[in-house]
Design an enzyme around this catalytic site. Structure first.
Site, PDB file in Angstrom:
ATOM      1  N   GLN A  40      -6.578   1.732 -24.731  1.00 33.55           N
ATOM      2  CA  GLN A  40      -7.923   1.161 -24.549  1.00 33.55           C
ATOM      3  C   GLN A  40      -8.933   2.308 -24.570  1.00 33.55           C
ATOM      4  O   GLN A  40      -9.544   2.648 -23.565  1.00 33.55           O
ATOM      5  CB  GLN A  40      -7.999   0.385 -23.239  1.00 33.55           C
ATOM      6  CG  GLN A  40      -7.017  -0.787 -23.174  1.00 33.55           C
ATOM      7  CD  GLN A  40      -7.139  -1.569 -21.887  1.00 33.55           C
ATOM      8  OE1 GLN A  40      -8.230  -1.951 -21.477  1.00 33.55           O
ATOM      9  NE2 GLN A  40      -6.005  -1.812 -21.234  1.00 33.55           N
TER      10      GLN A  40
ATOM     11  N   ASP B  35       6.084   7.464 -34.583  1.00 36.42           N
ATOM     12  CA  ASP B  35       5.028   6.809 -33.806  1.00 36.42           C
ATOM     13  C   ASP B  35       4.944   7.462 -32.436  1.00 36.42           C
ATOM     14  O   ASP B  35       5.887   8.139 -32.009  1.00 36.42           O
ATOM     15  CB  ASP B  35       5.310   5.308 -33.662  1.00 36.42           C
ATOM     16  CG  ASP B  35       4.026   4.486 -33.568  1.00 36.42           C
ATOM     17  OD1 ASP B  35       2.950   5.083 -33.378  1.00 36.42           O
ATOM     18  OD2 ASP B  35       4.106   3.247 -33.696  1.00 36.42           O
TER      19      ASP B  35
ATOM     20  N   ASP C  77       6.028  -0.312 -28.054  1.00 37.43           N
ATOM     21  CA  ASP C  77       5.882  -1.231 -26.927  1.00 37.43           C
ATOM     22  C   ASP C  77       6.852  -2.398 -27.097  1.00 37.43           C
ATOM     23  O   ASP C  77       7.983  -2.365 -26.624  1.00 37.43           O
ATOM     24  CB  ASP C  77       4.434  -1.699 -26.830  1.00 37.43           C
ATOM     25  CG  ASP C  77       4.140  -2.471 -25.551  1.00 37.43           C
ATOM     26  OD1 ASP C  77       5.094  -2.811 -24.816  1.00 37.43           O
ATOM     27  OD2 ASP C  77       2.962  -2.753 -25.273  1.00 37.43           O
ATOM     28  N   THR C  78       6.449  -3.429 -27.803  1.00 41.62           N
ATOM     29  CA  THR C  78       7.335  -4.581 -27.994  1.00 41.62           C
ATOM     30  C   THR C  78       8.249  -4.407 -29.210  1.00 41.62           C
ATOM     31  O   THR C  78       9.092  -5.255 -29.469  1.00 41.62           O
ATOM     32  CB  THR C  78       6.512  -5.873 -28.181  1.00 41.62           C
ATOM     33  OG1 THR C  78       5.673  -5.732 -29.336  1.00 41.62           O
ATOM     34  CG2 THR C  78       5.649  -6.149 -26.951  1.00 41.62           C
TER      35      THR C  78
ATOM     36  N   GLY D  48       7.692  -4.752 -32.272  1.00 43.63           N
ATOM     37  CA  GLY D  48       7.435  -5.634 -33.406  1.00 43.63           C
ATOM     38  C   GLY D  48       7.057  -4.876 -34.660  1.00 43.63           C
ATOM     39  O   GLY D  48       7.597  -5.116 -35.749  1.00 43.63           O
TER      40      GLY D  48
ATOM     41  N   GLU E 177       0.836  -1.199   0.000  1.00 45.95           N
ATOM     42  CA  GLU E 177       0.000   0.000   0.000  1.00 45.95           C
ATOM     43  C   GLU E 177       0.876   1.257   0.000  1.00 45.95           C
ATOM     44  O   GLU E 177       1.964   1.279   0.574  1.00 45.95           O
ATOM     45  CB  GLU E 177      -0.917   0.012   1.217  1.00 45.95           C
ATOM     46  CG  GLU E 177      -2.047  -0.994   1.146  1.00 45.95           C
ATOM     47  CD  GLU E 177      -2.994  -0.871   2.329  1.00 45.95           C
ATOM     48  OE1 GLU E 177      -2.808   0.065   3.155  1.00 45.95           O
ATOM     49  OE2 GLU E 177      -3.906  -1.705   2.446  1.00 45.95           O
TER      50      GLU E 177
ATOM     51  N   HIS F 115      -2.460   8.668 -27.183  1.00 47.62           N
ATOM     52  CA  HIS F 115      -2.545   7.675 -28.260  1.00 47.62           C
ATOM     53  C   HIS F 115      -3.723   7.970 -29.183  1.00 47.62           C
ATOM     54  O   HIS F 115      -3.643   7.731 -30.392  1.00 47.62           O
ATOM     55  CB  HIS F 115      -2.677   6.280 -27.662  1.00 47.62           C
ATOM     56  CG  HIS F 115      -2.614   5.184 -28.677  1.00 47.62           C
ATOM     57  ND1 HIS F 115      -1.483   4.941 -29.429  1.00 47.62           N
ATOM     58  CD2 HIS F 115      -3.544   4.280 -29.091  1.00 47.62           C
ATOM     59  CE1 HIS F 115      -1.710   3.915 -30.254  1.00 47.62           C
ATOM     60  NE2 HIS F 115      -2.955   3.514 -30.072  1.00 47.62           N
TER      61      HIS F 115
ATOM     62  N   LYS G  41      -0.495  -2.548 -42.524  1.00 48.61           N
ATOM     63  CA  LYS G  41      -0.268  -3.799 -41.793  1.00 48.61           C
ATOM     64  C   LYS G  41      -1.577  -4.333 -41.246  1.00 48.61           C
ATOM     65  O   LYS G  41      -2.550  -3.598 -41.070  1.00 48.61           O
ATOM     66  CB  LYS G  41       0.722  -3.593 -40.638  1.00 48.61           C
ATOM     67  CG  LYS G  41       0.195  -2.746 -39.490  1.00 48.61           C
ATOM     68  CD  LYS G  41       1.244  -2.595 -38.424  1.00 48.61           C
ATOM     69  CE  LYS G  41       0.765  -1.674 -37.304  1.00 48.61           C
ATOM     70  NZ  LYS G  41      -0.383  -2.174 -36.565  1.00 48.61           N
TER      71      LYS G  41
ATOM     72  N   ASP H 119       1.629   2.703 -39.430  1.00 42.70           N
ATOM     73  CA  ASP H 119       0.285   2.145 -39.610  1.00 42.70           C
ATOM     74  C   ASP H 119      -0.662   3.241 -40.072  1.00 42.70           C
ATOM     75  O   ASP H 119      -0.334   4.430 -40.071  1.00 42.70           O
ATOM     76  CB  ASP H 119      -0.229   1.484 -38.325  1.00 42.70           C
ATOM     77  CG  ASP H 119      -0.147   2.404 -37.118  1.00 42.70           C
ATOM     78  OD1 ASP H 119      -0.362   3.613 -37.282  1.00 42.70           O
ATOM     79  OD2 ASP H 119       0.148   1.909 -36.024  1.00 42.70           O
TER      80      ASP H 119
END
Length: 308
Positions: free
Chosen positions: A97, A218, A222-223, A225, A39, A130, A192, A169
């Site tokens: 999200q 961008d 993140d990863t 890829g 906590e 984002h 893509k 993208d």
């Protein structure tokens, strides 16, 4: 004038110190501890009664801990009679999200916006959300700064022979077009198809990149890829070099390995998120002065938009 104070969470303390240094004031005293069960405990170490306070805390990994720390700091300052509470969130976690992309899923970015407001924040200052519409998830002012502006001078100083700006993208076209317009360059796009989260497959290149120096833009890597596969696709189409600009270097999982071993020649990032490790291919440009200037302008009721 009421005066203002800068507080920092523990997510990116060095960044907060740089912002405070730009403003010529010390970071204010907040004692942040953890109980043995995890906590968060906060105690404000100085009076903030009647002051405008700014809390600098990106909600990067561990996102839940850093978000909760921001909320607890906000509540402590609110109960200490601060005049206004401004959340400076260089990286806004959960921003990906932002919509119902599938049945029976949450819109977590909206949930986080509600929580931040309920805690008592009066204004949010962030960079490269984002999705721009996340500003509308709040019922308080949101200043969404543009990260691409810090990359313009870097490109000019590189003196590239035949540069072209590219988006990795379709969703990032507006961001790439903005940089291309600033540099008076043409634009290419990677088409893509993403089969599942954190995995992507480059399908084809829209635009001519043969013999050109590609500048990929961008907001989040993140990863890595997507960006590494895009770099490989550009070089297969005859690109001379591929560099990438990224505002928020999340760089989780195999990201560093992919960047180090992939076709990408250089990755330029800002310091909204602290890097987990170093790499010869990764260079950092600080946006702390930008946030410092925005804090100064907000406090003095000056225009923020005129910076860009």
């Amino acid at each position: 004038m009421r005066g203002y104070k800068i507080f920092s969470g523990t997510a990116n303390l060095e960044f907060s110190k740089m912002v405070a240094k730009y403003l010529g004031i010390p970071l204010s005293d907040a004692i942040i501890k953890r109980f043995s069960d995890g906590e968060i405990s906060v105690q404000i170490g100085e009076s903030v009664r009647g002051k405008d306070v700014f809390i600098i805390q990106p909600t990067c990994a561990p996102a839940n801990v850093n978000l909760m720390e921001l909320l607890v700091l906000t509540d402590a300052l609110k109960r200490s009679s601060a005049s206004t509470i401004n959340a400076v969130i260089p990286y806004f976690g959960y921003a990906r999200q932002d919509r119902k992309a599938a049945p029976r899923v949450p819109i977590t970015a909206k949930l986080v916006a509600n929580i931040i407001q309920t805690a008592g924040v009066d204004r949010v200052i962030t960079m490269d959300l984002h999705a721009g519409q996340i500003q509308g998830f709040f019922d308080i002012p949101v200043d969404n700064l543009y990260g691409t502006t810090v990359f313009v001078n870097y490109v000019k100083n590189k003196n590239l022979k035949n540069p072209i700006v590219a988006s990795p993208d379709i969703g990032g076209i507006a961001r790439a077009r903005s940089l291309a317009k600033s540099l008076n360059l043409d634009l290419a796009i990677v088409d893509k198809r993403r089969e599942k989260a954190n995995e992507s497959e480059v399908m084809n290149i829209i635009g001519d990149v043969d013999g050109k120096d590609v500048i990929l833009v961008d907001d989040i890597i993140d990863t890595a890829g997507t960006i590494v596969k895009a770099a490989a696709a550009f070089k297969e189409q005859g690109a001379t070099s591929v560099m990438a600009f990224c505002t928020h270097p999340v760089l989780s999982g195999p990201a560093y390995e992919r960047i180090n071993n992939g076709a990408l020649d250089e990755l330029l990032v800002t310091d909204t998120i602290p890097l987990k490790q170093t790499s010869e291919k990764i260079k950092i440009i600080s946006v702390a002065p930008h946030f410092g200037e925005v804090i100064r302008r907000v406090y003095h009721n000056e225009s923020v938009n005129s910076m860009f």
